[in-house]
Design a protein around this motif. Structure first.
Motif, PDB file in Angstrom:
ATOM      1  N   GLY A  30      24.416  36.188  32.805  1.00 39.06           N
ATOM      2  CA  GLY A  30      24.384  37.469  32.111  1.00 39.06           C
ATOM      3  C   GLY A  30      25.706  38.205  32.103  1.00 39.06           C
ATOM      4  N   ILE A  31      26.795  37.462  32.191  1.00 38.32           N
ATOM      5  CA  ILE A  31      28.123  38.076  32.209  1.00 38.32           C
ATOM      6  C   ILE A  31      28.604  38.232  30.774  1.00 38.32           C
ATOM      7  CG2 ILE A  31      30.513  37.764  32.950  1.00 38.32           C
ATOM      8  CD1 ILE A  31      29.307  36.160  35.346  1.00 38.32           C
ATOM      9  N   GLU A  32      29.115  39.417  30.472  1.00 40.29           N
ATOM     10  CA  GLU A  32      29.526  39.733  29.106  1.00 40.29           C
ATOM     11  C   GLU A  32      30.887  40.419  29.106  1.00 40.29           C
ATOM     12  OE1 GLU A  32      26.296  42.331  28.080  1.00 40.29           O
ATOM     13  OE2 GLU A  32      25.115  40.667  27.278  1.00 40.29           O
ATOM     14  N   GLY A  33      31.383  40.661  27.911  1.00 40.93           N
ATOM     15  CA  GLY A  33      32.573  41.479  27.728  1.00 40.93           C
ATOM     16  C   GLY A  33      33.826  40.914  28.377  1.00 40.93           C
ATOM     17  N   ILE A  34      34.596  41.815  28.959  1.00 38.78           N
ATOM     18  CA  ILE A  34      35.885  41.441  29.531  1.00 38.78           C
ATOM     19  C   ILE A  34      35.733  40.428  30.658  1.00 38.78           C
ATOM     20  CG2 ILE A  34      35.988  43.405  31.134  1.00 38.78           C
ATOM     21  CD1 ILE A  34      38.982  41.829  29.279  1.00 38.78           C
ATOM     22  N   GLU A  35      34.689  40.557  31.461  1.00 39.07           N
ATOM     23  CA  GLU A  35      34.494  39.595  32.550  1.00 39.07           C
ATOM     24  C   GLU A  35      34.279  38.185  32.003  1.00 39.07           C
ATOM     25  OE1 GLU A  35      32.767  42.434  36.093  1.00 39.07           O
ATOM     26  OE2 GLU A  35      31.338  41.333  34.865  1.00 39.07           O
ATOM     27  N   LYS A  36      33.507  38.072  30.928  1.00 34.69           N
ATOM     28  CA  LYS A  36      33.284  36.770  30.291  1.00 34.69           C
ATOM     29  C   LYS A  36      34.600  36.209  29.775  1.00 34.69           C
ATOM     30  CE  LYS A  36      30.670  34.510  26.608  1.00 34.69           C
ATOM     31  NZ  LYS A  36      29.613  34.683  25.603  1.00 34.69           N
ATOM     32  N   GLU A  37      35.369  37.030  29.109  1.00 27.00           N
ATOM     33  CA  GLU A  37      36.658  36.599  28.569  1.00 27.00           C
ATOM     34  C   GLU A  37      37.603  36.135  29.683  1.00 27.00           C
ATOM     35  OE1 GLU A  37      40.483  38.622  26.412  1.00 27.00           O
ATOM     36  OE2 GLU A  37      38.503  39.386  25.871  1.00 27.00           O
ATOM     37  N   LEU A  38      37.642  36.885  30.772  1.00 23.99           N
ATOM     38  CA  LEU A  38      38.512  36.526  31.893  1.00 23.99           C
ATOM     39  C   LEU A  38      38.110  35.191  32.507  1.00 23.99           C
ATOM     40  CD1 LEU A  38      38.806  40.020  33.614  1.00 23.99           C
ATOM     41  CD2 LEU A  38      40.579  38.840  32.272  1.00 23.99           C
ATOM     42  N   LEU A  39      36.817  34.949  32.623  1.00 24.69           N
ATOM     43  CA  LEU A  39      36.343  33.678  33.164  1.00 24.69           C
ATOM     44  C   LEU A  39      36.673  32.514  32.226  1.00 24.69           C
ATOM     45  CD1 LEU A  39      32.886  34.819  34.519  1.00 24.69           C
ATOM     46  CD2 LEU A  39      34.800  33.974  35.916  1.00 24.69           C
ATOM     47  N   LEU A  40      36.418  32.706  30.947  1.00 23.69           N
ATOM     48  CA  LEU A  40      36.654  31.628  29.980  1.00 23.69           C
ATOM     49  C   LEU A  40      38.130  31.270  29.856  1.00 23.69           C
ATOM     50  CD1 LEU A  40      34.081  32.515  27.196  1.00 23.69           C
ATOM     51  CD2 LEU A  40      33.999  30.582  28.785  1.00 23.69           C
ATOM     52  N   THR A  41      38.997  32.259  30.040  1.00 23.48           N
ATOM     53  CA  THR A  41      40.433  32.004  29.952  1.00 23.48           C
ATOM     54  C   THR A  41      41.042  31.719  31.322  1.00 23.48           C
ATOM     55  OG1 THR A  41      40.950  34.372  30.064  1.00 23.48           O
ATOM     56  CG2 THR A  41      40.710  33.386  27.861  1.00 23.48           C
ATOM     57  N   ILE A  49      43.393  34.669  36.268  1.00 25.34           N
ATOM     58  CA  ILE A  49      43.347  35.065  37.676  1.00 25.34           C
ATOM     59  C   ILE A  49      43.759  36.520  37.856  1.00 25.34           C
ATOM     60  CG2 ILE A  49      44.294  34.614  39.980  1.00 25.34           C
ATOM     61  CD1 ILE A  49      42.487  32.350  38.968  1.00 25.34           C
ATOM     62  N   GLU A  50      44.852  36.913  37.227  1.00 24.77           N
ATOM     63  CA  GLU A  50      45.329  38.299  37.369  1.00 24.77           C
ATOM     64  C   GLU A  50      44.292  39.290  36.843  1.00 24.77           C
ATOM     65  OE1 GLU A  50      47.923  39.471  39.099  1.00 24.77           O
ATOM     66  OE2 GLU A  50      48.199  37.390  39.673  1.00 24.77           O
ATOM     67  N   GLY A  51      43.694  38.966  35.719  1.00 26.79           N
ATOM     68  CA  GLY A  51      42.663  39.839  35.169  1.00 26.79           C
ATOM     69  C   GLY A  51      41.452  39.934  36.076  1.00 26.79           C
ATOM     70  N   LEU A  52      41.067  38.812  36.669  1.00 25.35           N
ATOM     71  CA  LEU A  52      39.929  38.815  37.582  1.00 25.35           C
ATOM     72  C   LEU A  52      40.215  39.664  38.810  1.00 25.35           C
ATOM     73  CD1 LEU A  52      38.851  35.097  37.222  1.00 25.35           C
ATOM     74  CD2 LEU A  52      37.490  37.094  36.576  1.00 25.35           C
ATOM     75  N   THR A  53      41.466  39.657  39.272  1.00 29.46           N
ATOM     76  CA  THR A  53      41.796  40.526  40.411  1.00 29.46           C
ATOM     77  C   THR A  53      41.749  41.991  40.007  1.00 29.46           C
ATOM     78  OG1 THR A  53      44.197  40.400  40.071  1.00 29.46           O
ATOM     79  CG2 THR A  53      43.209  38.764  41.540  1.00 29.46           C
ATOM     80  N   GLN A  54      42.049  42.278  38.760  1.00 30.33           N
ATOM     81  CA  GLN A  54      42.005  43.664  38.287  1.00 30.33           C
ATOM     82  C   GLN A  54      40.576  44.200  38.183  1.00 30.33           C
ATOM     83  OE1 GLN A  54      44.372  43.907  34.726  1.00 30.33           O
ATOM     84  NE2 GLN A  54      46.253  43.445  35.823  1.00 30.33           N
TER      85      GLN A  54
END
Length: 69
Positions: free
Chosen positions: A34-45, A48-53
């Protein structure tokens, strides 16, 4: 960080079934959690830096995205 992302990251650090599915079909796994939006995009790409943010530690992000378990 959403609870859904936290749950997936936790599973990606030790659940071999989820790890395998994520490496083969990441979009399916992300949708299942059920992950959507920016979190989904960060995972698919594998951003790492975005995930830490959004709240992950660098270590957790690297381990989850590496598939080296």
């Amino acid at each position: 960080m959403t609870q859904a992302l936290r749950h997936l990251i936790n599973d990606l650090q030790g659940n071999m079934e989820v790890i395998g599915l994520f490496l083969e079909r990441p979009n399916d796994v992300i949708e299942k959690y059920g992950i959507e939006g920016i979190e989904k995009e960060l995972l698919l790409t594998r951003n790492i830096e975005g995930l830490t943010q959004v709240g992950l530690t660098k270590k957790s992000a690297y381990v989850a995205m590496s598939g080296a378990h």
